[in-house]
Design a protein around this motif. Structure first.
Motif, PDB file in Angstrom:
ATOM      1  N   LYS A  71       0.681  -1.290  -0.206  1.00 28.50           N
ATOM      2  CA  LYS A  71       0.008  -0.052   0.019  1.00 28.50           C
ATOM      3  C   LYS A  71       0.877   1.399   0.018  1.00 28.50           C
ATOM      4  O   LYS A  71       0.579   2.321  -0.685  1.00 28.50           O
ATOM      5  N   SER A  72       1.926   1.362   0.805  1.00 30.21           N
ATOM      6  CA  SER A  72       2.813   2.403   0.862  1.00 30.21           C
ATOM      7  C   SER A  72       3.432   2.612  -0.618  1.00 30.21           C
ATOM      8  O   SER A  72       4.081   4.023  -0.587  1.00 30.21           O
ATOM      9  N   ASP A  73       3.664   1.800  -1.310  1.00 28.59           N
ATOM     10  CA  ASP A  73       4.292   2.002  -2.413  1.00 28.59           C
ATOM     11  C   ASP A  73       3.377   2.591  -3.655  1.00 28.59           C
ATOM     12  O   ASP A  73       3.697   2.817  -4.646  1.00 28.59           O
ATOM     13  N   ILE A  74       2.014   1.978  -3.625  1.00 30.56           N
ATOM     14  CA  ILE A  74       1.265   2.448  -4.747  1.00 30.56           C
ATOM     15  C   ILE A  74      -0.035   2.836  -4.030  1.00 30.56           C
ATOM     16  O   ILE A  74      -0.908   2.195  -3.887  1.00 30.56           O
ATOM     17  N   PRO A  75       0.081   4.274  -3.968  1.00 28.13           N
ATOM     18  CA  PRO A  75      -1.156   4.967  -3.102  1.00 28.13           C
ATOM     19  C   PRO A  75      -2.321   5.187  -3.883  1.00 28.13           C
ATOM     20  O   PRO A  75      -2.124   5.089  -5.297  1.00 28.13           O
ATOM     21  N   ASN A  76      -3.408   5.740  -3.554  1.00 23.15           N
ATOM     22  CA  ASN A  76      -4.295   6.135  -4.220  1.00 23.15           C
ATOM     23  C   ASN A  76      -5.078   5.206  -5.115  1.00 23.15           C
ATOM     24  O   ASN A  76      -5.120   5.250  -6.407  1.00 23.15           O
ATOM     25  N   GLN A  77      -5.504   4.131  -4.600  1.00 24.17           N
ATOM     26  CA  GLN A  77      -6.169   2.845  -5.290  1.00 24.17           C
ATOM     27  C   GLN A  77      -7.409   3.174  -5.611  1.00 24.17           C
ATOM     28  O   GLN A  77      -8.246   2.309  -5.959  1.00 24.17           O
ATOM     29  N   GLY A  78      -8.040   4.485  -5.117  1.00 26.09           N
ATOM     30  CA  GLY A  78      -9.568   4.769  -5.549  1.00 26.09           C
ATOM     31  C   GLY A  78     -10.431   3.777  -4.902  1.00 26.09           C
ATOM     32  O   GLY A  78     -10.566   3.456  -3.515  1.00 26.09           O
ATOM     33  N   GLY A  79     -11.450   3.181  -5.676  1.00 26.33           N
ATOM     34  CA  GLY A  79     -12.374   2.370  -5.112  1.00 26.33           C
ATOM     35  C   GLY A  79     -11.918   1.052  -4.302  1.00 26.33           C
ATOM     36  O   GLY A  79     -12.441   0.262  -3.770  1.00 26.33           O
ATOM     37  N   SER A  80     -10.621   0.793  -4.725  1.00 28.36           N
ATOM     38  CA  SER A  80      -9.865  -0.473  -3.991  1.00 28.36           C
ATOM     39  C   SER A  80      -9.387  -0.249  -2.626  1.00 28.36           C
ATOM     40  O   SER A  80      -9.020  -1.315  -1.871  1.00 28.36           O
ATOM     41  N   ASP A  81      -9.622   0.887  -2.068  1.00 31.14           N
ATOM     42  CA  ASP A  81      -8.884   1.349  -0.703  1.00 31.14           C
ATOM     43  C   ASP A  81      -9.682   0.533   0.360  1.00 31.14           C
ATOM     44  O   ASP A  81      -9.016   0.235   1.276  1.00 31.14           O
ATOM     45  N   HIS A  82     -10.813   0.082   0.245  1.00 30.89           N
ATOM     46  CA  HIS A  82     -11.697  -0.409   1.348  1.00 30.89           C
ATOM     47  C   HIS A  82     -11.006  -2.089   1.415  1.00 30.89           C
ATOM     48  O   HIS A  82     -11.441  -2.712   2.400  1.00 30.89           O
ATOM     49  N   PHE A  83     -10.196  -2.624   0.320  1.00 29.52           N
ATOM     50  CA  PHE A  83      -9.498  -3.758   0.427  1.00 29.52           C
ATOM     51  C   PHE A  83      -8.268  -3.942   1.306  1.00 29.52           C
ATOM     52  O   PHE A  83      -7.814  -4.699   1.699  1.00 29.52           O
ATOM     53  N   VAL A  84      -8.031  -2.671   1.792  1.00 24.26           N
ATOM     54  CA  VAL A  84      -6.716  -2.332   2.455  1.00 24.26           C
ATOM     55  C   VAL A  84      -7.130  -1.834   3.955  1.00 24.26           C
ATOM     56  O   VAL A  84      -6.910  -2.095   5.104  1.00 24.26           O
ATOM     57  N   ALA A 102      -9.154  -7.186 -11.228  1.00 19.36           N
ATOM     58  CA  ALA A 102      -8.967  -6.471 -12.443  1.00 19.36           C
ATOM     59  C   ALA A 102      -8.468  -5.051 -12.632  1.00 19.36           C
ATOM     60  O   ALA A 102      -7.963  -4.519 -13.731  1.00 19.36           O
ATOM     61  N   ARG A 103      -8.373  -4.450 -11.449  1.00 25.29           N
ATOM     62  CA  ARG A 103      -7.644  -3.035 -11.182  1.00 25.29           C
ATOM     63  C   ARG A 103      -6.000  -2.984 -11.478  1.00 25.29           C
ATOM     64  O   ARG A 103      -5.338  -3.862 -10.852  1.00 25.29           O
ATOM     65  N   THR A 104      -5.415  -2.100 -12.083  1.00 27.96           N
ATOM     66  CA  THR A 104      -4.198  -1.882 -12.459  1.00 27.96           C
ATOM     67  C   THR A 104      -3.131  -1.821 -11.366  1.00 27.96           C
ATOM     68  O   THR A 104      -2.235  -2.587 -11.091  1.00 27.96           O
ATOM     69  N   PRO A 105      -3.594  -1.013 -10.193  1.00 27.63           N
ATOM     70  CA  PRO A 105      -2.722  -1.267  -8.834  1.00 27.63           C
ATOM     71  C   PRO A 105      -2.834  -2.646  -8.217  1.00 27.63           C
ATOM     72  O   PRO A 105      -1.621  -2.985  -7.801  1.00 27.63           O
ATOM     73  N   HIS A 106      -3.904  -3.287  -8.314  1.00 25.97           N
ATOM     74  CA  HIS A 106      -4.074  -4.660  -7.708  1.00 25.97           C
ATOM     75  C   HIS A 106      -2.901  -5.512  -8.715  1.00 25.97           C
ATOM     76  O   HIS A 106      -2.062  -6.336  -7.951  1.00 25.97           O
ATOM     77  N   ILE A 107      -2.945  -5.460  -9.888  1.00 17.79           N
ATOM     78  CA  ILE A 107      -2.252  -6.310 -10.660  1.00 17.79           C
ATOM     79  C   ILE A 107      -0.859  -5.926 -10.292  1.00 17.79           C
ATOM     80  O   ILE A 107       0.060  -6.780 -10.477  1.00 17.79           O
ATOM     81  N   ILE A 108      -0.328  -4.788 -10.224  1.00 22.82           N
ATOM     82  CA  ILE A 108       0.818  -4.252 -10.189  1.00 22.82           C
ATOM     83  C   ILE A 108       1.456  -4.808  -8.850  1.00 22.82           C
ATOM     84  O   ILE A 108       2.559  -5.428  -8.767  1.00 22.82           O
ATOM     85  N   VAL A 109       0.825  -4.843  -7.747  1.00 29.52           N
ATOM     86  CA  VAL A 109       1.271  -5.279  -6.395  1.00 29.52           C
ATOM     87  C   VAL A 109       1.447  -6.633  -6.273  1.00 29.52           C
ATOM     88  O   VAL A 109       2.177  -7.346  -5.763  1.00 29.52           O
ATOM     89  N   VAL A 110       0.385  -7.395  -6.983  1.00 26.17           N
ATOM     90  CA  VAL A 110       0.343  -9.019  -7.183  1.00 26.17           C
ATOM     91  C   VAL A 110       1.859  -9.521  -7.703  1.00 26.17           C
ATOM     92  O   VAL A 110       2.520 -10.270  -7.386  1.00 26.17           O
ATOM     93  N   GLN A 111       2.156  -8.546  -8.896  1.00 27.12           N
ATOM     94  CA  GLN A 111       3.206  -8.836  -9.677  1.00 27.12           C
ATOM     95  C   GLN A 111       4.650  -8.730  -8.817  1.00 27.12           C
ATOM     96  O   GLN A 111       5.632  -9.225  -8.685  1.00 27.12           O
TER      97      GLN A 111
END
Length: 206
Positions: A71-84, A102-111
């Protein structure tokens, strides 16, 4: 994660990832009212999101482990913030889970998580290979030394000598025979005498 020192974060993330997301299997998930109907978390959702989806028994909500760790590396996830932060609890909207992954921030953190664990595995594999190589070298070194000792003992020859310096033309019998083996066997030559790794080979001829 931001509260940890930057040099500790990756190791802490690895510990979390090794344990994996908390996904209780033998648990009766409590119901929650949605539009006049009682609904609960569906355990089959773990099967579709086994790598990142975790459930909080205390809060009766779900979180994304990967998004939490980075989360600290990829802030501002918009609607996905409630998953954190608050957690996802819309049990009547499984599409909310599909939308999150399917959101880009999630895909990035999984990688990022996958890369982090692959790096760890690569380091571990490298150490394992190095250990196997060292064991082989030890065995070659030991066998060569034993062969020299057996030969000298059977022939009744002395082990020690008066001049074991590098420029001596006639060192002790043990070192001369070991050097003779090294000249005739490249495998032995790579691990004895001057080529022996430090602290692996030290035989004092008293």
């Amino acid at each position: 994660m931001k509260y940890y020192h930057v040099n500790q974060r990756d190791e802490i993330r690895r510990i979390y990832l090794q344990k994996g997301p908390f996904q209780p299997q033998n648990y009766k998930f409590p119901q929650r009212a949605f539009g006049g109907k009682q609904r609960r978390f569906n355990i089959s959702w773990f099967d579709d999101n086994i790598y990142w989806l975790e459930y909080s028994i205390k809060e009766n909500v779900t979180f994304c482990l990967c998004c939490y760790l980075f989360k600290s590396d990829i802030p501002n996830q918009g609607g996905s913030d409630h998953f954190v932060k608050s957690g996802f609890k819309a049990w009547n909207r499984k599409l909310g889970l599909d939308d999150h992954k399917a959101r880009t921030p999630h895909i990035i953190v999984v990688q990022k998580c996958q890369i982090l664990m692959n790096q760890r595995q690569s380091i571990t594999t490298a150490f394992e290979k190095q250990t196997i190589l060292q064991e082989k070298e030890y065995r070659i070194l030991l066998n060569a030394s034993i062969d020299c000792v057996r030969f000298l003992w059977r022939q009744g020859l002395a082990f020690r000598g008066h001049d074991k310096t590098d420029d001596s033309d006639n060192k002790c019998n043990f070192l001369e025979f070991l050097q003779w083996l090294a000249y005739r066997c490249d495998v032995v030559d790579r691990v004895v005498l001057k080529n022996a790794p430090k602290k692996k080979y030290s035989i004092e001829m008293q």
